[in-house]
Design a protein around this motif. Structure first.
Motif, PDB file in Angstrom:
ATOM      1  N   TYR A 129       0.821  -1.215   0.000  1.00 48.56           N
ATOM      2  CA  TYR A 129       0.000   0.000   0.000  1.00 48.56           C
ATOM      3  C   TYR A 129       0.854   1.264   0.000  1.00 48.56           C
ATOM      4  O   TYR A 129       0.384   2.334  -0.380  1.00 48.56           O
ATOM      5  N   LEU A 130       2.118   1.166   0.396  1.00 50.78           N
ATOM      6  CA  LEU A 130       3.005   2.325   0.397  1.00 50.78           C
ATOM      7  C   LEU A 130       3.644   2.589  -0.973  1.00 50.78           C
ATOM      8  O   LEU A 130       3.970   3.724  -1.299  1.00 50.78           O
ATOM      9  N   LEU A 131       3.841   1.528  -1.751  1.00 46.63           N
ATOM     10  CA  LEU A 131       4.590   1.643  -2.998  1.00 46.63           C
ATOM     11  C   LEU A 131       3.742   1.554  -4.264  1.00 46.63           C
ATOM     12  O   LEU A 131       4.225   1.866  -5.354  1.00 46.63           O
ATOM     13  N   TYR A 132       2.485   1.108  -4.121  1.00 44.83           N
ATOM     14  CA  TYR A 132       1.637   0.892  -5.293  1.00 44.83           C
ATOM     15  C   TYR A 132       0.241   1.436  -5.056  1.00 44.83           C
ATOM     16  O   TYR A 132      -0.253   1.451  -3.941  1.00 44.83           O
ATOM     17  N   TYR A 133      -0.398   1.857  -6.173  1.00 45.90           N
ATOM     18  CA  TYR A 133      -1.766   2.358  -6.097  1.00 45.90           C
ATOM     19  C   TYR A 133      -2.785   1.238  -6.005  1.00 45.90           C
ATOM     20  O   TYR A 133      -3.884   1.442  -5.536  1.00 45.90           O
TER      21      TYR A 133
ATOM     22  N   SER B   2       0.350  -1.112  -9.879  1.00 44.21           N
ATOM     23  CA  SER B   2       0.680   0.177 -10.469  1.00 44.21           C
ATOM     24  C   SER B   2       1.554   0.970  -9.487  1.00 44.21           C
ATOM     25  O   SER B   2       1.092   1.349  -8.416  1.00 44.21           O
ATOM     26  N   PRO B   3       2.840   1.224  -9.829  1.00 46.40           N
ATOM     27  CA  PRO B   3       3.745   1.891  -8.897  1.00 46.40           C
ATOM     28  C   PRO B   3       3.401   3.360  -8.695  1.00 46.40           C
ATOM     29  O   PRO B   3       2.886   4.022  -9.594  1.00 46.40           O
ATOM     30  N   THR B   4       3.715   3.855  -7.501  1.00 51.93           N
ATOM     31  CA  THR B   4       3.503   5.267  -7.198  1.00 51.93           C
ATOM     32  C   THR B   4       4.501   6.121  -7.976  1.00 51.93           C
ATOM     33  O   THR B   4       5.519   5.623  -8.479  1.00 51.93           O
ATOM     34  N   LYS B   5       4.226   7.400  -8.055  1.00 48.78           N
ATOM     35  CA  LYS B   5       5.099   8.338  -8.762  1.00 48.78           C
ATOM     36  C   LYS B   5       6.505   8.316  -8.158  1.00 48.78           C
ATOM     37  O   LYS B   5       7.498   8.306  -8.877  1.00 48.78           O
ATOM     38  N   ARG B   6       6.579   8.265  -6.852  1.00 44.15           N
ATOM     39  CA  ARG B   6       7.882   8.277  -6.172  1.00 44.15           C
ATOM     40  C   ARG B   6       8.715   7.038  -6.532  1.00 44.15           C
ATOM     41  O   ARG B   6       9.917   7.132  -6.759  1.00 44.15           O
ATOM     42  N   LEU B   7       8.080   5.873  -6.594  1.00 47.37           N
ATOM     43  CA  LEU B   7       8.788   4.652  -6.956  1.00 47.37           C
ATOM     44  C   LEU B   7       9.255   4.714  -8.410  1.00 47.37           C
ATOM     45  O   LEU B   7      10.380   4.320  -8.736  1.00 47.37           O
ATOM     46  N   LYS B   8       8.412   5.249  -9.308  1.00 48.73           N
ATOM     47  CA  LYS B   8       8.793   5.386 -10.714  1.00 48.73           C
ATOM     48  C   LYS B   8       9.962   6.360 -10.877  1.00 48.73           C
ATOM     49  O   LYS B   8      10.831   6.146 -11.714  1.00 48.73           O
TER      50      LYS B   8
END
Length: 182
Positions: free
Chosen positions: A146-150, A159-165
């Protein structure tokens, strides 16, 4: 085959796997989600020997992936080491060479029986293709998802978060409508 938002999870860049892709460890059998990578191994020889990664066919000169292992399949693969100690399970993150990961088939849909029959009919034909791991039996569960993906898509990938991308731009999944721009 899918919507315009469907992820293309092929080796469109130098890496065989992308952020959010559900994978299976070829040797230990647990499922997990790709959360990052290093172009080559950054761990010590002691780690490589203890983890078994030193026996990978391409050694340390291949991408190594940060994988969030599924709690349930990790427990059976590791004999209970890691998750489930006390009331709060620790967050296990594995570091796996590319040679030891397999791409997963999408999870079964509501029309499982028809698809299972088709898969059985095609099984002999696909023996010459690279083998895919079966889908994760119940989806992937990990405390960091839940911290790294939508969220997950219909194919069992995340679906990765903007920060991970931003942290791993070379491992960002490509959407169908972006394919021509790569």
């Amino acid at each position: 085959s899918g919507s315009a938002d469907e992820l293309i999870l092929t080796a469109s860049r130098a890496n065989a796997f992308v952020l959010g892709q559900t994978v299976r460890h070829a040797q230990h059998g647990y499922y997990g989600v790709v959360a990052g990578f290093d172009a080559a191994c950054r761990e010590s020889d002691a780690f490589l020997d203890a983890s078994g990664a030193s026996s990978a066919p391409r050694g340390t000169s291949q991408p190594f992936y940060l994988v969030l292992p599924d709690e349930r399949t990790w427990m059976s693969a590791s004999g209970g080491v890691g998750f489930g100690q006390g009331d709060v399970p620790p967050a296990v993150v594995s570091y796996v060479p590319e040679d030891m990961l397999q791409q997963c088939e999408p999870p079964p849909s509501d029309d499982d029986d028809a698809q299972a029959e088709e898969a059985e009919a095609e099984e002999d034909v696909s023996s010459s293709l690279p083998s895919l791991a079966p889908p994760a039996p119940t989806g992937v569960s990990h405390p960091y998802l839940y911290l790294l993906y939508y969220g997950a898509d219909g194919n069992g990938n995340f679906s990765p978060t903007k920060r991970l991308k931003e942290r791993f731009p070379d491992a960002v999944p490509i959407r169908e409508w972006e394919q021509d721009d790569v």
